[in-house]
Design a protein around this motif. Structure first.
Motif, mmCIF file in Angstrom:
data_model
loop_
_atom_site.group_PDB
_atom_site.id
_atom_site.type_symbol
_atom_site.label_atom_id
_atom_site.label_comp_id
_atom_site.label_asym_id
_atom_site.label_seq_id
_atom_site.Cartn_x
_atom_site.Cartn_y
_atom_site.Cartn_z
ATOM 1 N N VAL A 60 4.371 -1.218 4.468
ATOM 2 C CA VAL A 60 5.237 -1.697 5.538
ATOM 3 C C VAL A 60 6.474 -0.805 5.574
ATOM 4 C CG1 VAL A 60 6.512 -3.646 6.493
ATOM 5 C CG2 VAL A 60 4.423 -4.057 5.173
ATOM 6 N N CYS A 61 6.601 0.020 6.600
ATOM 7 C CA CYS A 61 7.670 1.020 6.665
ATOM 8 C C CYS A 61 8.146 1.192 8.100
ATOM 9 C CB CYS A 61 7.185 2.372 6.146
ATOM 10 S SG CYS A 61 6.375 2.317 4.551
ATOM 11 N N GLY A 62 9.314 1.801 8.250
ATOM 12 C CA GLY A 62 9.910 1.988 9.561
ATOM 13 C C GLY A 62 9.539 3.299 10.226
ATOM 14 N N ILE A 63 10.299 3.632 11.254
ATOM 15 C CA ILE A 63 10.055 4.837 12.042
ATOM 16 C C ILE A 63 10.254 6.097 11.184
ATOM 17 C CG2 ILE A 63 12.459 4.920 12.857
ATOM 18 C CD1 ILE A 63 11.407 6.019 15.504
ATOM 19 N N SER A 65 8.760 7.141 8.685
ATOM 20 C CA SER A 65 8.644 6.946 7.236
ATOM 21 C C SER A 65 7.464 7.705 6.650
ATOM 22 C CB SER A 65 8.489 5.451 6.926
ATOM 23 O OG SER A 65 7.319 4.936 7.564
ATOM 24 N N GLY A 66 6.536 8.133 7.506
ATOM 25 C CA GLY A 66 5.336 8.808 7.020
ATOM 26 C C GLY A 66 4.209 7.847 6.690
ATOM 27 N N LYS A 67 4.240 6.645 7.267
ATOM 28 C CA LYS A 67 3.197 5.663 6.948
ATOM 29 C C LYS A 67 1.827 6.065 7.502
ATOM 30 C CE LYS A 67 4.571 2.553 10.719
ATOM 31 N NZ LYS A 67 5.774 3.337 11.096
ATOM 32 N N THR A 68 1.809 6.775 8.662
ATOM 33 C CA THR A 68 0.528 7.226 9.196
ATOM 34 C C THR A 68 -0.081 8.298 8.302
ATOM 35 O OG1 THR A 68 1.296 6.745 11.440
ATOM 36 C CG2 THR A 68 -0.649 8.139 11.220
ATOM 37 N N LEU A 69 0.750 9.207 7.808
ATOM 38 C CA LEU A 69 0.270 10.193 6.831
ATOM 39 C C LEU A 69 -0.220 9.492 5.577
ATOM 40 C CD1 LEU A 69 2.957 13.042 7.018
ATOM 41 C CD2 LEU A 69 0.606 13.102 7.859
ATOM 42 N N GLY A 70 0.533 8.468 5.145
ATOM 43 C CA GLY A 70 0.116 7.716 3.967
ATOM 44 C C GLY A 70 -1.221 7.039 4.179
ATOM 45 N N GLY A 71 -1.437 6.485 5.386
ATOM 46 C CA GLY A 71 -2.723 5.860 5.678
ATOM 47 C C GLY A 71 -3.860 6.859 5.683
ATOM 48 N N ALA A 72 -3.617 8.053 6.249
ATOM 49 C CA ALA A 72 -4.648 9.097 6.259
ATOM 50 C C ALA A 72 -4.953 9.572 4.846
ATOM 51 C CB ALA A 72 -4.200 10.263 7.134
ATOM 52 N N ASP A 73 -3.914 9.787 4.046
ATOM 53 C CA ASP A 73 -4.120 10.236 2.669
ATOM 54 C C ASP A 73 -4.773 9.142 1.827
ATOM 55 O OD1 ASP A 73 -3.013 12.631 3.344
ATOM 56 O OD2 ASP A 73 -1.134 12.351 2.258
ATOM 57 N N GLY A 74 -4.387 7.881 2.097
ATOM 58 C CA GLY A 74 -5.017 6.774 1.378
ATOM 59 C C GLY A 74 -6.486 6.654 1.710
ATOM 60 N N VAL A 202 -17.779 -11.914 1.294
ATOM 61 C CA VAL A 202 -19.092 -11.695 0.670
ATOM 62 C C VAL A 202 -19.303 -10.248 0.229
ATOM 63 C CG1 VAL A 202 -20.194 -13.588 1.878
ATOM 64 C CG2 VAL A 202 -20.119 -11.343 2.959
ATOM 65 N N ALA A 203 -18.372 -9.359 0.519
ATOM 66 C CA ALA A 203 -18.521 -7.944 0.145
ATOM 67 C C ALA A 203 -17.176 -7.391 -0.294
ATOM 68 C CB ALA A 203 -19.066 -7.124 1.320
ATOM 69 N N ARG A 204 -17.208 -6.294 -1.023
ATOM 70 C CA ARG A 204 -15.976 -5.667 -1.511
ATOM 71 C C ARG A 204 -15.475 -4.608 -0.535
ATOM 72 N NH1 ARG A 204 -12.577 -7.666 -4.877
ATOM 73 N NH2 ARG A 204 -11.994 -5.555 -5.508
ATOM 74 N N THR A 205 -15.373 -4.998 0.722
ATOM 75 C CA THR A 205 -14.842 -4.088 1.729
ATOM 76 C C THR A 205 -13.397 -3.740 1.389
ATOM 77 O OG1 THR A 205 -16.248 -5.167 3.376
ATOM 78 C CG2 THR A 205 -14.474 -3.761 4.194
ATOM 79 N N LYS A 206 -13.043 -2.472 1.540
ATOM 80 C CA LYS A 206 -11.681 -2.006 1.245
ATOM 81 C C LYS A 206 -10.865 -2.007 2.525
ATOM 82 C CE LYS A 206 -8.339 0.026 -1.089
ATOM 83 N NZ LYS A 206 -7.729 -0.468 -2.327
ATOM 84 N N TYR A 207 -9.645 -2.553 2.444
ATOM 85 C CA TYR A 207 -8.759 -2.601 3.607
ATOM 86 C C TYR A 207 -7.464 -1.866 3.300
ATOM 87 C CZ TYR A 207 -12.053 -6.082 5.224
ATOM 88 O OH TYR A 207 -13.209 -6.714 5.610
ATOM 89 N N ILE A 208 -7.156 -0.872 4.141
ATOM 90 C CA ILE A 208 -5.917 -0.102 4.051
ATOM 91 C C ILE A 208 -5.104 -0.433 5.292
ATOM 92 C CG2 ILE A 208 -4.936 2.224 4.017
ATOM 93 C CD1 ILE A 208 -7.609 3.129 2.689
ATOM 94 N N PHE A 209 -3.930 -1.018 5.102
ATOM 95 C CA PHE A 209 -3.098 -1.443 6.222
ATOM 96 C C PHE A 209 -1.774 -0.687 6.210
ATOM 97 C CE2 PHE A 209 -5.276 -5.805 5.798
ATOM 98 C CZ PHE A 209 -6.236 -5.485 6.741
ATOM 99 N N THR A 210 -1.374 -0.190 7.378
ATOM 100 C CA THR A 210 -0.056 0.425 7.546
ATOM 101 C C THR A 210 0.597 -0.223 8.763
ATOM 102 O OG1 THR A 210 -1.084 2.222 8.837
ATOM 103 C CG2 THR A 210 -0.654 2.638 6.503
ATOM 104 N N THR A 211 1.900 -0.482 8.684
ATOM 105 C CA THR A 211 2.551 -1.136 9.810
ATOM 106 C C THR A 211 4.059 -1.015 9.747
ATOM 107 O OG1 THR A 211 2.644 -3.207 11.086
ATOM 108 C CG2 THR A 211 2.756 -3.405 8.687
ATOM 109 N N SER A 212 4.685 -1.124 10.898
ATOM 110 C CA SER A 212 6.124 -1.319 10.969
ATOM 111 C C SER A 212 6.387 -2.807 10.724
ATOM 112 C CB SER A 212 6.656 -0.937 12.350
ATOM 113 O OG SER A 212 6.321 0.394 12.665
ATOM 114 N N PRO A 213 7.539 -3.163 10.181
ATOM 115 C CA PRO A 213 7.812 -4.582 9.904
ATOM 116 C C PRO A 213 7.991 -5.396 11.177
ATOM 117 C CG PRO A 213 9.755 -3.246 9.464
ATOM 118 C CD PRO A 213 8.639 -2.280 9.757
ATOM 119 N N ARG A 214 7.656 -6.691 11.076
ATOM 120 C CA ARG A 214 7.811 -7.589 12.229
ATOM 121 C C ARG A 214 8.169 -9.001 11.746
ATOM 122 N NH1 ARG A 214 3.380 -9.287 16.850
ATOM 123 N NH2 ARG A 214 4.872 -9.661 18.531
#
Length: 257
Positions: A60-63, A65-74, A202-214
């Motif tokens: 959870v990061c602001g404008i 912040s590089g969160k989209t890069l973090g999501g791609a790298d993650g 029922v499965a070990r699906t992996k979830y990577i979430f990036t967002t601006s705070p709300r």
């Protein structure tokens, strides 16, 4: 109104060409100056994306912040890191694993895709010839393929799909969904998130979430608080929530912060 002269028209065309060339040069310089690795504040989040004990990684990061890069790298770390993401053993190697990029609109999904493409080597992306050799079809304009990985048991290609959060019912996950990167999840309808993560039961699906705070919304209550945001290490060991300031991003334009 009189017609423009030939000389005036040619001068206008030259000016347009000069501006286009300058714009392209600026864009290329920006790419050359772009980061080549995750910066320090991002690393705990990026590393959590490949941790098999953590099913939900949230940033959870602001404008700027590089969160989209973090999501791609993650995402890259989840698929190609030390513990590569795979389907459950009874499905592994039998069918291609799906990985979804999800956001508020297809335009934002395409930004996710292009950022991920930029952060990954071209060799992992399947060609049309590869698909023919595998007996697969590309699918619609929102479907892409990655070549099989050599560092895991699953030797099937990976199917990338772009999805939008606008229609909650379209996010009911399939059995072949190995993971998803959801961007700007705080701005999704709550039912879209609920439908997407329903597969985790029922499965070990992996979830990577990036967002601006709300504020104290669904994402905050269900993931940020139990995930110990902004430093991780919360009460639920399956969730890791992180946050960092825009000023922590060494590549941000400080004049806009």
């Amino acid at each position: 109104m009189s017609e423009p002269s030939r000389e005036g028209l040619e001068d206008w065309i030259r000016q347009v060409a000069i501006k286009a060339s300058q714009s392209k040069e600026i864009h290329l310089k920006r790419l050359e100056a772009s980061p080549t690795e995750s910066f320090e504040a991002q690393k705990p989040f990026v590393e959590s994306c490949s941790n098999p004990a953590i099913q939900y990684s949230l940033a959870v990061c602001g404008i700027q912040s590089g969160k989209t890069l973090g999501g791609a790298d993650g995402t890259k770390n989840a698929l190609y890191g030390p513990s590569p993401l795979m389907l459950q053993p009874h499905m592994r190697g039998r069918t291609p694993m799906e990985f979804w990029f999800v956001s508020k609109s297809y335009q934002l999904c395409e930004t996710q895709l292009e950022t991920f493409r930029w952060r990954t080597p071209p060799e992992i992306w399947a060609s049309e010839e590869d698909l023919r050799d595998w007996g697969l079809t590309k699918g619609d304009r929102y479907t892409f393929w990655l070549r099989p990985r050599g560092n895991c048991e699953d030797k099937q290609p990976i199917k990338l799909r772009l999805r939008t959060s606008r229609d909650p019912d379209s996010l009911r996950a399939t059995p072949s969904l190995g993971g998803a990167w959801g961007d700007e999840v705080a701005y999704w309808p709550a039912r879209s998130i609920q439908n997407l993560v329903g597969r985790a039961i029922v499965a070990r699906t992996k979830y990577i979430f990036t967002t601006s705070p709300r504020g104290k919304d669904f994402t905050y209550r269900e993931f940020a608080v139990p995930g110990g945001g902004p430093k991780g290490g919360g009460v639920d060991p399956k969730i890791a929530a992180f946050g960092w300031a825009s000023s922590d991003n060494p590549y941000a334009d400080k004049s806009h912060l």
